[in-house]
Design a protein around this motif. Structure first.
Motif, PDB file in Angstrom:
ATOM      1  N   ALA A 215       0.817  -1.216   0.000  1.00 19.18           N
ATOM      2  CA  ALA A 215       0.000   0.000   0.000  1.00 19.18           C
ATOM      3  C   ALA A 215       0.852   1.268   0.000  1.00 19.18           C
ATOM      4  N   THR A 216       1.880   1.303   0.842  1.00 23.82           N
ATOM      5  CA  THR A 216       2.636   2.547   0.955  1.00 23.82           C
ATOM      6  C   THR A 216       3.662   2.679  -0.173  1.00 23.82           C
TER       7      THR A 216
ATOM      8  N   LEU B 297       3.092   1.636  -3.168  1.00 22.16           N
ATOM      9  CA  LEU B 297       2.209   2.093  -4.252  1.00 22.16           C
ATOM     10  C   LEU B 297       2.051   3.619  -4.180  1.00 22.16           C
ATOM     11  N   SER B 298       1.731   4.115  -2.981  1.00 21.32           N
ATOM     12  CA  SER B 298       1.537   5.564  -2.813  1.00 21.32           C
ATOM     13  C   SER B 298       2.829   6.315  -3.119  1.00 21.32           C
TER      14      SER B 298
ATOM     15  N   THR C  49       4.127  -3.283  -8.233  1.00 18.93           N
ATOM     16  CA  THR C  49       3.422  -2.433  -7.260  1.00 18.93           C
ATOM     17  C   THR C  49       3.479  -0.975  -7.724  1.00 18.93           C
TER      18      THR C  49
ATOM     19  N   GLY D 171       0.445   1.541  -8.783  1.00 20.31           N
ATOM     20  CA  GLY D 171       0.302   2.895  -8.253  1.00 20.31           C
ATOM     21  C   GLY D 171       0.099   3.914  -9.365  1.00 20.31           C
TER      22      GLY D 171
ATOM     23  N   LEU E  16      -3.413   3.548 -10.757  1.00 28.90           N
ATOM     24  CA  LEU E  16      -4.389   4.059  -9.788  1.00 28.90           C
ATOM     25  C   LEU E  16      -4.383   5.594  -9.757  1.00 28.90           C
TER      26      LEU E  16
ATOM     27  N   GLY F 136      -2.791   4.404  -1.677  1.00 31.06           N
ATOM     28  CA  GLY F 136      -2.808   2.935  -1.658  1.00 31.06           C
ATOM     29  C   GLY F 136      -3.507   2.324  -0.457  1.00 31.06           C
TER      30      GLY F 136
ATOM     31  N   PHE G  14      -4.788  -1.441   0.001  1.00 32.08           N
ATOM     32  CA  PHE G  14      -4.406  -2.305  -1.124  1.00 32.08           C
ATOM     33  C   PHE G  14      -3.553  -3.505  -0.712  1.00 32.08           C
ATOM     34  N   THR G  15      -2.844  -3.414   0.413  1.00 30.89           N
ATOM     35  CA  THR G  15      -2.083  -4.593   0.859  1.00 30.89           C
ATOM     36  C   THR G  15      -3.071  -5.734   1.100  1.00 30.89           C
TER      37      THR G  15
END
Lengths: 347, 327
Positions: free
Chosen positions: B67-68, B70-71, B216, B220, B223, B235, B238-239
């Motif tokens: 998640a992070t 991705l961000s 990943t 991102g 998205l 993100g 998303f994990t």
């Protein structure tokens, strides 16, 4: 033997209950004394000579520092204090967690901040911390969400909620000609401001516009991406959908993107609330129909002004009978007047 | 029909069952090309990411920083593109930089886990905070608008679906048709035996993390293009989504088991579920319950399939063991 154990257990439970109820009564009596102190006021109240150069610390505690609203407030507070180098502002993000805000509040009280500005994640959960700060002589200014009503504190600076929903409903009704199918994209239930906003919108539609039908209501949890998916299903279900009201701008932006992707740019009247920069740009390019704008910078700056006043004067929240409120002016923004909001007022 | 292996075909059966149920309940809304495009676009980012993270799952690793990372990758791309004015060249440079960041993060994960023998769970648990912090610093905790046409097009119409298909095909090819793919399964199944048989386990593991980081970052980018903005919270959630898609798809988090079509099935099933619940106006408070139940059923079918296979293997072994005695 068993009976004796049971009796012992019951006695222990009763003792614990008594101790806790005693503690609760003690807290109530204490806070009552502080308010009833009246002419005496709060003995812990500290007056600071800010304009004489005395060092001052203000804590800004956000629900989530990453949102445009919180950033707008933060910048407003910083702008207001920028001319005074002796004022130090520390910003804290609570990652949308009330318990984390309680922890930050405790730290700020222990570190003897001179004032605290906070957007409560949960009014009821934060009330004891706010009362504790006020008792310690630290003025607390809440943003948008009040804590529980009997926790009197220095000030609440808030945007209009229920009436903002009514305004959005009236303007959308005008834009769609007073009839047709509309849908609502909801946030997360339980948050006072957004619940009131939604209630204001629904009440107005039901009371005043009999030919407008609310055909769907779905949550997108305040997320832009989720709102995109929700909007796609709305369009799939109702090809003749005329309007969508999203409880915040991020979701309205997501809905507008979904409509644009489907080649329906500007065909569906999409409304948001907040007035963030990206939403204003989408109103300009015709993707969104409108929003209820509140100047977040101004709101933050107002909170900072009150904090400065409370710290540098003899004003004492202990003598108040209710929390004073400052309500920010809501502006209905459509394509006709979006140009009036200057670049420096866009957050 | 009596000999039909239900558990083996559980995934296509579940998908077809879903499509039939929704077609009956909401024929006009569900059965349309545009709705299927909606479903696939909504899971495109998850599909792209799971095409890469499957490599990590197959070697028995895990990545909690999806998640992070991705961000952070999206914020890197958006920052560079904004600074360079949003031209096509700016977009290309921004994308390459984001992909490089993703691959480097993967390299870091792979290097630390293999060199210092620290469990991937701990390494990626720590790096998720680092990536979040970096994304917040880079974006100054603000949303970065990404409305430039050259970038936004990556998230429009069927472009995300095309990316998902390409990534899935490449990943499927690598896993099924190349030596590296066989090494991945071998390392996941039995690292010690793989080492003894001459496979460079460390290199294979590092490569898997690099691939995962790369996809990943690509997720991102897609998205950010879909929502036309990037921020440190892009993100969020998303994990869980990627791990859920993999688990539904029958990928063992212990390593060595699972296929790419299974993972893509998991992602599509999640999209179908969200779409179906939304079309039936199921309140979000109840949709979590329904989703959870469907996931349990899907995973149960898969467990049945594995139990079947284990029984068959055990029978074979018994027969094999019995044979010498007879002779």
């Amino acid at each position: 033997m068993k009976t004796r154990k049971l009796a012992l257990l019951l006695t222990a439970v009763l003792m614990i209950c008594l101790v806790f109820s005693g503690c609760e009564r003690k807290v109530r009596e204490d806070s009552g004394a502080a308010i009833a102190g009246g002419s005496g006021g709060n003995p812990n109240k500290k007056k600071v000579d800010i304009y004489g150069g005395e060092e001052v610390k203000i804590a800004y505690i956000a629900h989530d520092l990453g949102t445009p609203n919180n950033q707008g407030w933060k910048e407003g507070i910083e702008r207001e204090c920028a001319s005074w180098p002796n004022i130090k502002i520390d910003s804290y993000g609570a990652e949308e967690k009330a318990d984390k805000q309680v922890e930050i509040m405790t730290n700020c009280i222990n570190q003897q901040y001179n004032a605290i500005i906070i957007q409560c994640s949960d009014g009821a959960a934060l009330a004891p911390s706010i009362a504790q700060a006020e008792e310690a002589g630290i003025p607390v200014i809440t943003l948008n969400l009040d804590c529980s009503k009997d926790t009197i504190h220095s000030a609440l600076v808030m945007a209009v909620d229920y009436d903002a929903g009514r305004m959005a409903a009236d303007k959308m009704a005008e834009q769609i000609g007073g009839k047709g199918k509309i849908a609502i994209i909801e946030g997360v239930p339980g948050l006072e401001r957004t619940d009131n906003l939604e209630r204001g919108f629904i009440d107005t539609v039901k009371e005043k516009y009999k030919d407008i039908e609310i055909v769907a209501q779905q949550s997108a949890s305040f997320q832009k991406n989720t709102a995109r998916t929700v909007m796609e299903s709305f369009m799939q279900q109702h090809a003749d959908l005329k309007g969508v009201f999203a409880i915040n701008d991020a979701m309205a932006e997501g809905a507008a993107l979904a409509a644009n992707n489907k080649g329906k740019k500007g065909e569906i009247c999409i409304w948001g609330a907040d007035g963030e920069k990206i939403a204003l740009e989408m109103i300009e390019d015709g993707s969104m129909a409108g929003t209820i704008y509140t100047n977040s910078w101004d709101e933050g700056s107002t909170a900072a002004k009150i904090a400065l006043l409370m710290m540098s004067s003899d004003y004492d929240s202990a003598v108040l009978t209710e929390t004073p409120k400052v309500i920010m002016e809501p502006i209905v923004v459509t394509k006709d007047n979006v140009g009036d909001i200057s670049e420096e007022d866009r957050w | 029909m009596k000999n039909f292996n239900w558990s083996k075909y559980s995934k296509p059966i579940i998908l077809v069952a879903f499509v039939i149920i929704l077609s009956v309940l909401k024929p006009a809304e569900f059965l349309s090309v545009s709705n299927f495009i909606s479903i696939l676009t909504s899971v495109a980012a998850i599909g792209i990411m799971v095409s890469g993270t499957i490599f990590v799952f197959l070697i028995g690793g895990i990545d909690l920083s999806i998640a992070t990372l991705l961000s952070m990758s999206a914020v890197v791309a958006a920052t560079i593109i904004t600074k360079m004015g949003g031209s096509v060249i700016a977009v290309v440079i921004g994308l390459l930089a984001a992909l490089a960041v993703g691959a480097l993060a993967g390299l870091l994960h792979g290097y630390i886990t293999t060199t210092f023998a620290i469990p991937a769970f701990l390494v990626t648990f720590a790096t998720q905070s680092i990536f979040l912090g970096l994304a917040q610093v880079l974006s100054n905790n603000n949303k970065i608008a990404c409305t430039w046409p050259a970038f936004a097009i990556l998230g429009q119409a069927i472009v995300p679906i095309i990316f998902m298909v390409v990534f899935a095909l490449v990943s499927w090819y690598v896993l099924r048709k190349t030596v590296f793919g066989r090494y991945v399964y071998a390392v996941g199944g039995n690292p010690t035996a793989s080492e003894i048989s001459g496979i460079n386990v460390k290199l294979v593991s590092i490569m898997c993390y690099v691939i995962s980081g790369f996809t990943t970052a690509m997720g991102g980018i897609i998205l950010a293009a879909q929502s036309q903005q990037a921020d440190s919270a892009l993100g969020a959630g998303f994990t869980n989504d990627v791990i859920t898609a993999a688990v539904i798809g029958g990928i063992s988090l212990l390593g060595g088991e699972g296929t790419l079509p299974g993972a893509i099935f998991g992602a599509v099933l999640m999209g179908l579920l969200n779409n179906g619940l939304s079309l039936m106006n199921v309140d979000s408070t109840q949709s979590g319950l329904v989703k959870g139940l469907v996931i349990v059923v899907a995973v149960a079918f898969d467990a049945m399939h594995h139990a079947d296979q284990s029984r068959k293997k055990a029978k074979k072994v018994k027969k094999g063991a019995a044979a010498p005695e007879l002779s």
